[in-house]
Motif scaffolding. Structure first.
Motif, PDB file in Angstrom:
ATOM      1  N   HIS A  56      91.411  -3.267 -22.610  1.00  0.00           N
ATOM      2  CA  HIS A  56      91.173  -2.383 -21.458  1.00  0.00           C
ATOM      3  C   HIS A  56      90.094  -1.396 -21.862  1.00  0.00           C
ATOM      4  O   HIS A  56      90.267  -0.590 -22.775  1.00  0.00           O
ATOM      5  N   GLU A  57      88.933  -1.477 -21.202  1.00  0.00           N
ATOM      6  CA  GLU A  57      87.779  -0.659 -21.580  1.00  0.00           C
ATOM      7  C   GLU A  57      87.285   0.129 -20.377  1.00  0.00           C
ATOM      8  O   GLU A  57      86.949  -0.445 -19.329  1.00  0.00           O
ATOM      9  N   LEU A  58      87.245   1.460 -20.512  1.00  0.00           N
ATOM     10  CA  LEU A  58      86.710   2.296 -19.437  1.00  0.00           C
ATOM     11  C   LEU A  58      85.193   2.267 -19.468  1.00  0.00           C
ATOM     12  O   LEU A  58      84.572   2.369 -20.521  1.00  0.00           O
ATOM     13  N   ARG A  59      84.606   2.118 -18.279  1.00  0.00           N
ATOM     14  CA  ARG A  59      83.143   2.169 -18.129  1.00  0.00           C
ATOM     15  C   ARG A  59      82.816   3.286 -17.139  1.00  0.00           C
ATOM     16  O   ARG A  59      82.535   3.041 -15.974  1.00  0.00           O
ATOM     17  N   VAL A  91      93.073   1.082 -13.549  1.00  0.00           N
ATOM     18  CA  VAL A  91      92.027   1.842 -14.249  1.00  0.00           C
ATOM     19  C   VAL A  91      92.632   2.901 -15.158  1.00  0.00           C
ATOM     20  O   VAL A  91      92.239   3.034 -16.322  1.00  0.00           O
ATOM     21  N   ASP A  92      93.607   3.674 -14.656  1.00  0.00           N
ATOM     22  CA  ASP A  92      94.076   4.865 -15.365  1.00  0.00           C
ATOM     23  C   ASP A  92      95.369   4.672 -16.156  1.00  0.00           C
ATOM     24  O   ASP A  92      95.616   5.404 -17.119  1.00  0.00           O
ATOM     25  N   HIS A 142      86.733  -6.638 -13.292  1.00  0.00           N
ATOM     26  CA  HIS A 142      86.072  -5.342 -13.199  1.00  0.00           C
ATOM     27  C   HIS A 142      86.721  -4.588 -12.039  1.00  0.00           C
ATOM     28  O   HIS A 142      86.643  -5.027 -10.889  1.00  0.00           O
ATOM     29  N   ALA A 172      87.076   0.276 -14.871  1.00  0.00           N
ATOM     30  CA  ALA A 172      87.583  -0.324 -16.107  1.00  0.00           C
ATOM     31  C   ALA A 172      87.305  -1.815 -16.116  1.00  0.00           C
ATOM     32  O   ALA A 172      87.311  -2.470 -15.070  1.00  0.00           O
TER      33      ALA A 172
END
Length: 409
Positions: free
Chosen positions: A191-194, A260-261, A246, A199
């Motif tokens: 899980h990578e935040l952009r 996302v969070d 995405h 995410a």
């Protein structure tokens, strides 16, 4: 309370039993006559004229849909368990479905294909034909409330016929998919935040997940049971089976916020079977026009990865990548990597504040009438681009996008 709950369960199962008995009776007395054949003679254009004539009586759809669900849950409270705790997205989704049906009634065959897919997707929610009957009853009551003294049996008849056509196609889709898994269990592997609101999730399913580049899946987070949202698969199928999504946060309290969070590696998701027609299959000799807005880049990335792997000689591609601000180019390393590896690919970033809309950029860059176009992004952007392409002479069968009723979010 326990006795009341038991009565509700008994009513629920009695309703399903009546549905099964009616279905068996239909099959016995009318074998080989599926609902889609009965609906093929439907005069949708006539009902479209009636509904459009009186549509202001029930616009905006918000109150009609509030009345509809109120009537349905009041009459059959056990149906409430089929829906997520928050109904906000459900109401928005139903409004889009109503608009899609009304806009496309004059094209019943094309509409039926989309609705069959939607019916197949509804299997994982536990929706049965009997539930559609309860929905129709509630819709008629809501129409009566909304239209008031201007309600007519002609208006109700047009809406009812439209709904029954839609339901017939959805039931066909559900029955055709009976041999397909309802969903696949998946574990989040990364899980990578952009940025603040986006995410990239990578997931692995417990068993092989079949799909084609350009398709999407319905995704359910265990944090919000019964709430499913569509997200595009952002990678072409890989030998290791890892999938990528995405996700941009679109609202507080919804699935996008949960993904996302509040989602981390090791968490469990459920994925519905892959859906969608945004693929580059067929007509291999034609060049591709790819138009993406925001996270609409995800399925087009999968398409480009697939094309790069199975390179088709002589076929080129031009990608228009639309964003609101330069900072929204969240996957730029993947874009530049594909451009460097693929000499047949040309990329045109379109930043709204600097270059106008994506549709404007497509119109400025020449003749696309010989291309196959794949368009993905927010529904207004998709509509604007498809209008431009139609005006430029691109045949409808070569403009590919998922309908608004099923577009990934």
């Amino acid at each position: 309370m326990a006795a009341e709950a038991g009565t509700l369960r008994e009513d629920y199962h009695a309703l399903l039993a009546r549905h099964e008995a009616m279905r068996l009776r239909r099959n016995l007395f009318a074998p080989g006559t599926p609902a889609r054949e009965a609906g093929s003679a439907y005069d949708g254009a006539a009902d479209q004229r009636i509904i459009l004539r009186d549509l202001p009586l029930v616009l905006p759809f918000d109150q009609l849909i509030l009345d509809l669900y109120a009537a349905m849950f009041e009459r059959r409270p056990y149906l409430r368990s089929l829906f997520p705790e928050s109904m906000e997205f459900q109401r928005e989704h139903l409004a889009r479905i109503f608009q899609y049906l009304i806009d496309n009634l004059h094209r019943p065959d094309a509409m039926a294909a989309t609705l069959r897919q939607l019916g197949s997707d509804h299997r994982k929610l536990g929706v049965r034909e009997a539930h559609y009957e309860a929905f129709e009853e509630a819709l008629c009551e809501a129409l009566y409330r909304g239209a008031g003294p201007r309600w007519t049996r002609e208006l109700e008849g047009a809406w009812t016929r439209m709904l029954r056509f839609a339901v017939a196609a959805m039931v066909d889709g559900a029955e055709a998919a009976m041999g397909e898994p309802l969903y696949f269990t998946a574990e989040v592997s990364a899980h990578e935040l952009r940025g603040d609101d986006l995410a990239v999730l990578r997931v692995r399913t417990a068993e092989p997940y079949p799909y084609r580049a350009g398709q999407y899946a319905a995704v359910e987070s265990m944090l919000l049971p019964q709430a499913w949202r569509h997200y595009s698969l952002a990678r072409a199928p890989r030998p290791d089976g890892e999938l990528e999504f995405h996700v941009r946060r679109t609202a507080r309290g919804g699935v996008s916020e949960a993904l996302v969070d509040r989602t981390r590696a090791g968490d469990t998701l459920r994925l519905g079977p892959a859906r969608g027609t945004l693929t580059a299959d067929g007509e291999p000799a034609r060049d591709l026009l790819l138009v993406a807005g925001g996270t609409g880049w995800a399925p087009l990335r999968a398409l480009l990865e697939d094309l790069a792997r199975r390179r088709e000689p002589g076929r080129g591609a031009h990608l228009f990548l639309g964003v609101r601000h330069r900072d929204d180019l969240y996957d730029l390393p993947a874009v530049t990597g594909l451009e460097q590896r693929c000499p047949w690919l040309r990329v045109t970033p379109v930043v709204a504040g600097e270059h106008g809309t994506v549709a404007d950029a497509v119109a400025r860059h020449g003749d696309w009438s010989g291309h196959v176009a794949c368009v993905s992004g927010p529904p207004p952007m998709v509509a604007a681009v498809t209008d431009v392409l139609a005006a430029m002479g691109v045949p409808p069968e070569r403009i590919r996008h998922d309908p608004a009723a099923a577009q990934p979010r």
